[in-house]
Design a protein around this motif. Structure first.
Motif, PDB file in Angstrom:
ATOM      1  N   PHE A 170     -13.555   5.615   2.327  1.00  0.00           N
ATOM      2  CA  PHE A 170     -12.344   4.796   2.366  1.00  0.00           C
ATOM      3  C   PHE A 170     -11.227   5.584   1.696  1.00  0.00           C
ATOM      4  O   PHE A 170     -11.403   6.120   0.602  1.00  0.00           O
ATOM      5  CB  PHE A 170     -12.575   3.461   1.647  1.00  0.00           C
ATOM      6  N   ARG A 171     -10.067   5.627   2.338  1.00  0.00           N
ATOM      7  CA  ARG A 171      -8.958   6.447   1.857  1.00  0.00           C
ATOM      8  C   ARG A 171      -8.262   5.748   0.675  1.00  0.00           C
ATOM      9  O   ARG A 171      -7.090   5.357   0.746  1.00  0.00           O
ATOM     10  CB  ARG A 171      -7.973   6.716   3.002  1.00  0.00           C
ATOM     11  N   LEU A 172      -8.997   5.617  -0.418  1.00  0.00           N
ATOM     12  CA  LEU A 172      -8.493   4.935  -1.610  1.00  0.00           C
ATOM     13  C   LEU A 172      -7.301   5.674  -2.217  1.00  0.00           C
ATOM     14  O   LEU A 172      -6.377   5.055  -2.766  1.00  0.00           O
ATOM     15  CB  LEU A 172      -9.618   4.812  -2.642  1.00  0.00           C
ATOM     16  N   SER A 173      -7.294   7.003  -2.113  1.00  0.00           N
ATOM     17  CA  SER A 173      -6.230   7.802  -2.733  1.00  0.00           C
ATOM     18  C   SER A 173      -4.851   7.450  -2.191  1.00  0.00           C
ATOM     19  O   SER A 173      -3.846   7.612  -2.888  1.00  0.00           O
ATOM     20  CB  SER A 173      -6.503   9.288  -2.510  1.00  0.00           C
ATOM     21  N   ALA A 174      -4.801   6.943  -0.957  1.00  0.00           N
ATOM     22  CA  ALA A 174      -3.508   6.616  -0.347  1.00  0.00           C
ATOM     23  C   ALA A 174      -2.862   5.389  -0.975  1.00  0.00           C
ATOM     24  O   ALA A 174      -1.666   5.138  -0.766  1.00  0.00           O
ATOM     25  CB  ALA A 174      -3.684   6.392   1.156  1.00  0.00           C
ATOM     26  N   TYR A 175      -3.640   4.622  -1.729  1.00  0.00           N
ATOM     27  CA  TYR A 175      -3.134   3.342  -2.241  1.00  0.00           C
ATOM     28  C   TYR A 175      -2.922   3.342  -3.751  1.00  0.00           C
ATOM     29  O   TYR A 175      -2.613   2.302  -4.333  1.00  0.00           O
ATOM     30  CB  TYR A 175      -4.074   2.213  -1.812  1.00  0.00           C
ATOM     31  N   GLY A 176      -3.060   4.506  -4.384  1.00  0.00           N
ATOM     32  CA  GLY A 176      -2.862   4.578  -5.823  1.00  0.00           C
ATOM     33  C   GLY A 176      -1.458   4.192  -6.245  1.00  0.00           C
ATOM     34  O   GLY A 176      -1.253   3.313  -7.086  1.00  0.00           O
ATOM     35  N   GLU A 177      -0.457   4.841  -5.656  1.00  0.00           N
ATOM     36  CA  GLU A 177       0.928   4.563  -6.048  1.00  0.00           C
ATOM     37  C   GLU A 177       1.380   3.165  -5.611  1.00  0.00           C
ATOM     38  O   GLU A 177       2.019   2.452  -6.399  1.00  0.00           O
ATOM     39  CB  GLU A 177       1.869   5.632  -5.493  1.00  0.00           C
ATOM     40  N   PRO A 178       1.082   2.710  -4.368  1.00  0.00           N
ATOM     41  CA  PRO A 178       1.451   1.336  -4.009  1.00  0.00           C
ATOM     42  C   PRO A 178       0.813   0.290  -4.926  1.00  0.00           C
ATOM     43  O   PRO A 178       1.457  -0.701  -5.285  1.00  0.00           O
ATOM     44  CB  PRO A 178       0.942   1.194  -2.569  1.00  0.00           C
ATOM     45  N   LEU A 179      -0.443   0.525  -5.307  1.00  0.00           N
ATOM     46  CA  LEU A 179      -1.115  -0.427  -6.186  1.00  0.00           C
ATOM     47  C   LEU A 179      -0.493  -0.398  -7.575  1.00  0.00           C
ATOM     48  O   LEU A 179      -0.266  -1.449  -8.185  1.00  0.00           O
ATOM     49  CB  LEU A 179      -2.607  -0.098  -6.259  1.00  0.00           C
ATOM     50  N   ARG A 180      -0.215   0.792  -8.065  1.00  0.00           N
ATOM     51  CA  ARG A 180       0.420   0.907  -9.379  1.00  0.00           C
ATOM     52  C   ARG A 180       1.750   0.156  -9.399  1.00  0.00           C
ATOM     53  O   ARG A 180       2.055  -0.580 -10.353  1.00  0.00           O
ATOM     54  CB  ARG A 180       0.634   2.380  -9.723  1.00  0.00           C
ATOM     55  N   GLN A 181       2.559   0.327  -8.352  1.00  0.00           N
ATOM     56  CA  GLN A 181       3.858  -0.346  -8.301  1.00  0.00           C
ATOM     57  C   GLN A 181       3.696  -1.857  -8.202  1.00  0.00           C
ATOM     58  O   GLN A 181       4.464  -2.621  -8.815  1.00  0.00           O
ATOM     59  CB  GLN A 181       4.666   0.175  -7.107  1.00  0.00           C
ATOM     60  N   TYR A 182       2.698  -2.285  -7.441  1.00  0.00           N
ATOM     61  CA  TYR A 182       2.452  -3.732  -7.316  1.00  0.00           C
ATOM     62  C   TYR A 182       2.107  -4.342  -8.676  1.00  0.00           C
ATOM     63  O   TYR A 182       2.586  -5.426  -9.026  1.00  0.00           O
ATOM     64  CB  TYR A 182       1.319  -3.996  -6.324  1.00  0.00           C
ATOM     65  N   ILE A 183       1.283  -3.651  -9.445  1.00  0.00           N
ATOM     66  CA  ILE A 183       0.896  -4.141 -10.774  1.00  0.00           C
ATOM     67  C   ILE A 183       2.123  -4.247 -11.673  1.00  0.00           C
ATOM     68  O   ILE A 183       2.296  -5.239 -12.397  1.00  0.00           O
ATOM     69  CB  ILE A 183      -0.165  -3.213 -11.394  1.00  0.00           C
ATOM     70  N   LEU A 184       2.991  -3.255 -11.621  1.00  0.00           N
ATOM     71  CA  LEU A 184       4.192  -3.281 -12.453  1.00  0.00           C
ATOM     72  C   LEU A 184       5.161  -4.369 -12.007  1.00  0.00           C
ATOM     73  O   LEU A 184       5.841  -4.988 -12.836  1.00  0.00           O
ATOM     74  CB  LEU A 184       4.884  -1.914 -12.405  1.00  0.00           C
ATOM     75  N   ASP A 185       5.226  -4.620 -10.702  1.00  0.00           N
ATOM     76  CA  ASP A 185       6.142  -5.637 -10.175  1.00  0.00           C
ATOM     77  C   ASP A 185       5.624  -7.056 -10.364  1.00  0.00           C
ATOM     78  O   ASP A 185       6.404  -8.020 -10.261  1.00  0.00           O
ATOM     79  CB  ASP A 185       6.397  -5.400  -8.678  1.00  0.00           C
ATOM     80  N   ASN A 186       4.327  -7.194 -10.618  1.00  0.00           N
ATOM     81  CA  ASN A 186       3.717  -8.518 -10.773  1.00  0.00           C
ATOM     82  C   ASN A 186       2.965  -8.558 -12.105  1.00  0.00           C
ATOM     83  O   ASN A 186       1.745  -8.371 -12.156  1.00  0.00           O
ATOM     84  CB  ASN A 186       2.761  -8.808  -9.610  1.00  0.00           C
TER      85      ASN A 186
END
Length: 666
Positions: A170-186
């Protein structure tokens, strides 16, 4: 779909079936049950999911050890969880099993969509895998010679094996930055704050693409068109939350999804629920759960219980122990255990499980405080067994009640049942003090009938409201207390708006007979080993060893080692409330704030040196991991540091400049 049709969706993890339910898994399940009951009180349509995870390789190994076929094994063991949660009064709406065909279909649909999108790709995996943890580890996390995990964390010490095979990733590496930003925004997505920081640190290390297949046939979810491969159990297990919603075929799947809260212990938080799972949902284009909440471990003797040290006791055994010691009815003992688990489990750190503390909670909080005040009022006999009408509501007691409700609601916004129950008990304590100060027996002697009515009504109303706050945690005990108050419609769905208002008790209601629910336990008796009460154990079960559960404080010498000193946690705390304790001239009861919004109650003998109102807002240094103790009937959850001046009065120690509450003192 109208969002007004959205149900409040609560989940526990689905528990591995290579063992039996225990105090640890019971804690998460009772947390979910209490959360559901609270939202029902508020008039919401709440849905509570729990279940069992059955597709793991270690399930195959456990079944083989007892000579059973895997399906027969999981069919049997899953029922232990069903019976345990029924025993504890948990009102789950669904019990999920990953061996169900509907879950196979949902997982394979997830696979198909991610494969077509390119977020699943074929490759080769070589690395370390732990069967016991069902987790892949980096080379840097493992001692290759000893074949054990050396990285700090819940899996440290786990045995691993070297695996090399053709795999799918699973291409988990592609979602590191989007997930990080989501955590900061929520900011309230990950709870508590300490867990969120752990997840951000984990993401900042760099997320690697994850092997999501294993070479196996005959057990697990097969990958379409790829013989001999099954879906990695953690990739499969997390999808259960989505499967239950009916996605993608049921047109009403959005009445459940997204989940409002995933509840779990900290060991499965960072890698899986707070990283892999939200990344998978992002890849599918589906909304993320509103909250992911992780609590700490129960420790025994300062160490996490495990199979190597002896498993945690089962809830039935602890209830049997409490029933044998107290003589209270079994439903009351069940509620007492529920109360202890939710009152003492911690979210920012771990907590010590002890039968002594369970007995202390039973005697102090339930027998002395909650049960005592209702019995004192009802047994007095000077108001003719009918709830009187008061001239006015007592302003001070009402203010305490309003504050308790507000603090309770605020605590539950972050699912902190320990703080919520502290708020409820602030009202219980206030009612006890109010009734003692009003002394209606003296008013009756002096012919002050109106004064008696005021005192009795306000005290009974305080008890009723306290019972409402406690009800989600202790549903059977509070209904029994409400029955003694003559209430037939207590804690009905949607009753929060009216019921949480001080003054809702209806005059003229005939009260019931005063029946003590919490008989005090004689603490001088030695604590025996709990006796099992459930069905005769099958050959697949092992009796937990409870002999190492502390029942008394260990003795200590005058000198300690540096390792012993290192176990003491000194932290900065901010005093948010302070009050005197009735009948104790030197003691103050303090509410202090530590990490995030976590509050603790500390009792300290500083009343001769400090006025309560002068302490609010001060920063102090406390011992944060001291085992709770009861002083003058009031629980203390730590100790503050103070020196003494020439006159023997306390002098508080505090930082010389303001720092964040919860900061460690080194």
């Amino acid at each position: 779909m109208s969002r007004s049709n959205k149900r409040y969706y609560i989940t526990t993890p689905i528990y591995y079936v290579n063992g039996s339910p225990h105090i640890g898994t019971a804690t998460t399940t009772v947390l979910a049950d209490a959360t559901k009951r609270y939202h029902l009180l508020r008039g919401e349509d709440a849905f509570f999911l729990t279940g069992t995870d059955e597709n793991a390789r270690k399930v195959l190994d456990a079944a083989a050890k007892v000579g059973m076929e895997p399906q027969a094994f999981v069919d049997e063991v899953s029922q232990r969880f069903v019976r345990a949660w029924q025993f504890l009064g948990c009102d789950n709406d669904a019990f999920f099993r990953t061996s169900d065909d509907r879950h196979f279909r949902c997982v394979q649909e997830v696979w198909r969509r991610l494969w077509e999108k390119g977020d699943i790709y074929k490759g080769e995996y070589e690395g370390w895998y732990s069967v016991s943890e069902e987790t892949f580890f980096r080379d840097t996390d493992v001692d290759a010679e000893r074949k054990v995990v050396t990285a700090e964390g819940p899996s440290k010490g786990a045995v691993v094996e070297r695996v090399k095979e053709e795999s799918f990733f699973f291409r988990l590496s592609a979602y590191g930055e989007p997930l990080r930003q989501y955590i900061l925004d929520n900011p309230d997505f990950l709870i508590p704050e300490t867990r969120k920081n752990e997840v951000l640190a984990f993401i900042d290390q760099g997320l690697r693409d994850l092997n999501i297949t294993q070479s196996r046939t005959g057990w697990g979810i097969p990958i379409p068109g790829v013989p001999g491969k099954v879906v990695y159990v953690w990739f499969d297990a997390l999808i259960n939350y989505l499967t239950e919603s009916g996605w993608p075929d049921d047109p009403n799947w959005e009445t459940l999804w997204p989940a409002d809260v995933h509840l779990m212990g900290k060991e499965i938080y960072t890698r899986f629920h707070a990283t892999l799972w939200p990344a998978t949902l992002m890849a599918l284009g589906l909304p993320l759960p509103r909250h992911v909440v992780g609590h700490g471990w129960w420790l025994v003797g300062g160490e996490k219980m495990s199979k190597s040290r002896g498993p945690m006791p089962e809830p039935q055994e602890v209830v049997a122990f409490l029933h044998g010691r107290s003589g209270a009815a079994e439903p009351i003992c069940i509620d007492a255990l529920r109360y202890y688990l939710l009152r003492d489990i911690r979210f920012t750190d771990d907590a010590e499980f002890s039968l002594d503390m369970l007995v202390t909670r039973f005697n102090s909080d339930l027998a002395n405080d909650l049960g005592n005040v209702l019995n004192r009022i009802l047994r007095a006999g000077f108001f003719e067994g009918v709830i009187p009408e008061a001239r006015v509501l007592d302003s001070e007691l009402k203010a305490t009640a309003d504050r308790a409700v507000a603090d309770y609601e605020k605590a539950l916004e972050r699912f902190d049942w320990g703080s919520a129950l502290q708020s409820a008990w602030s009202l219980v304590s206030a009612v006890n003090l109010y009734f003692q100060e009003q002394a209606p027996w003296n008013l009756a002697k002096n012919g002050d009938t109106a004064g008696v009515r005021d005192a009795v009504y306000n005290a009974l109303e305080g008890v009723r409201l306290a019972c409402l706050l406690i009800h989600p945690v202790m549903p059977q005990a509070t209904r029994a207390m409400a029955s003694q108050l003559g209430l037939t419609d207590f804690a009905e769905r949607g009753s929060w708006a009216q019921g949480s208002r001080f003054g809702a008790l209806v005059p003229g209601t005939a009260t019931g007979e005063a029946t003590p629910l919490f008989p005090r336990i004689e603490v001088k008796k030695p604590v025996p080993e709990p006796k099992p009460t459930r069905e005769t154990k099958t050959k697949t079960e092992a009796k937990p060893d409870v002999s190492n559960i502390p029942t008394a404080e260990p003795e200590g010498g005058e000198q300690i080692t540096i390792d012993e000193f290192a176990r003491v946690q000194f932290k900065v705390a901010e005093i948010v409330a302070a009050e005197r304790i009735e009948g104790a001239k030197k003691l103050l009861k303090l509410q202090v704030r530590l990490d995030g919004d976590e509050t603790r109650q500390i009792v300290s003998g500083i009343a001769d040196a400090y006025a309560p109102e002068a302490l609010v807002g001060k920063q102090i240094v406390v011992v944060a991991n001291l085992k709770p103790a009861v002083l003058r009937g009031v629980e203390s959850q730590g100790m503050l540091l103070a020196a003494t001046d020439a006159e023997g009065r306390a002098v508080l120690l505090h930082p010389d400049k303001v720092v964040a509450p919860g900061s460690k003192v080194k």
